[in-house]
Design a protein around this motif. Sequence first.
Motif: not given
Length: 323
Positions: A23-25, A30, A32, A150, A179, A181, A183, A196, A198, A208
Motif C-alpha cells: 500500500s502507498v499511504r 513513498t 518506488f 504519481m 499520497t 508515489f 519512481s 518510505h 517500496v 516495504d
Amino acid sequence: MIELEGLTKRYGEKVAVDHLTFSVRPGVVTGFLGPNGAGKSTTMRLLLGLDRPTAGDIRIDGRHYDQLRDPLNYIGALLEAKSVHGGRSAYNHLLCLAQSNGIPERRVPEVLDMVGLTAVAKKRPKGFSLGMGQRLGIAQALLGDPRIVMFDEPVNGLDPEGIHWVRTLMQQLAAEGRTVFVSSHLMSEMSLTAEHLVVIGQGKLMADTSMAAFIHENSRTYVRLRTPEPERLRNVLHTAGIPAVAVSDGSLEVENVAAARLGELAAEHRIVLHELSPQQASLEEAFMQLTAGSVEYHAHTTAEGPEARRGGQGWGQGWQEGR
C-alpha cells in the motif's frame, strides 16, 4: 491511498509483475525503486488502467481506475513527459485535459505558473527541452488538484534549481496529506525526498519499509575512531568487552556500540581522539546490496588497457559476452 493485492502481469512467458502486495499511504513521499526491468513502469501502467493485470487487484482510494468518473481529480501522473500532442500549445494541451475531466479553465494558468511555464504557455511542446517537457508533465499531473500523485523519473532533464523545486513540491504535497508515489534511479535525490520505500526486483516485492530501516537492514553501520594511541584504545575497548578492528589507515572500527559510549570510555581513560564518527551506508549502497541478485541487465567492462582492447578483446566484444 493506493492498494495492490497479488498484482501480476505476464507478457507471454515473461512475468513482469509477480504477486505484488503493498500500500502507498497518504502523508509521506513513498519512493518506488528497482533495477532496470524490475517491473516499476509496468506496475504504474497497471495502476492507471493502461494495461490490464493477469491476476490480482489494484485500487485507488478503494476503486479501480476505470471506475473513477473524472480520474484527473483523483490521481495525477507523470509517466512519459513527451507524450503530448506536438501541434497544440502547452496551454491548449492542458485545456483539453481539463475539459475532458470537468476541471475549470482557470486551473490551467494556475498550474502553468506553478511549474514556471507561463512565459511559454502559447508555444508548442514539440520545441521544448527535456526539462521543460518534464515541467509540463508535472503541470498535467497537478491539473485536477488530485489527492494522489504519481511520478516516474520526475527530475530527468531538470537543472539543480528544478530538481530542488520538484523535491520541495513532493514533500509539500505529502505534508498536505496527499499520497505521493515516485519512481527514480537517482538514489542521492531519493534519499533526500522519500520517507518510505517500496523496492521490487524481477517483479517481486523485496522491501516495504521506512528509508532509515531500509538502509540499516541492508548495510553495515559502525563507528570509526582515530587516536595517536590506537593500541591503548584497543586494549581499553577489549577490557570493556568491545571488539575493535584495526584497519590499514590506522583507524579502529567498532560495530553495535553507540559513538557516545565509545567517547565516554576514551575520556575515562584520558585517551585523545582525533575522530569519533558513526559511519552508515548511503541509500545507493544499501540498494545495491539488496538487489545484487535481481539485476536483469548487466554491463561489463574489461580489465585490459586500450592496447588489449584494440587487439580484439574490446568494449564491443566484452558487451556481447555479457548479454
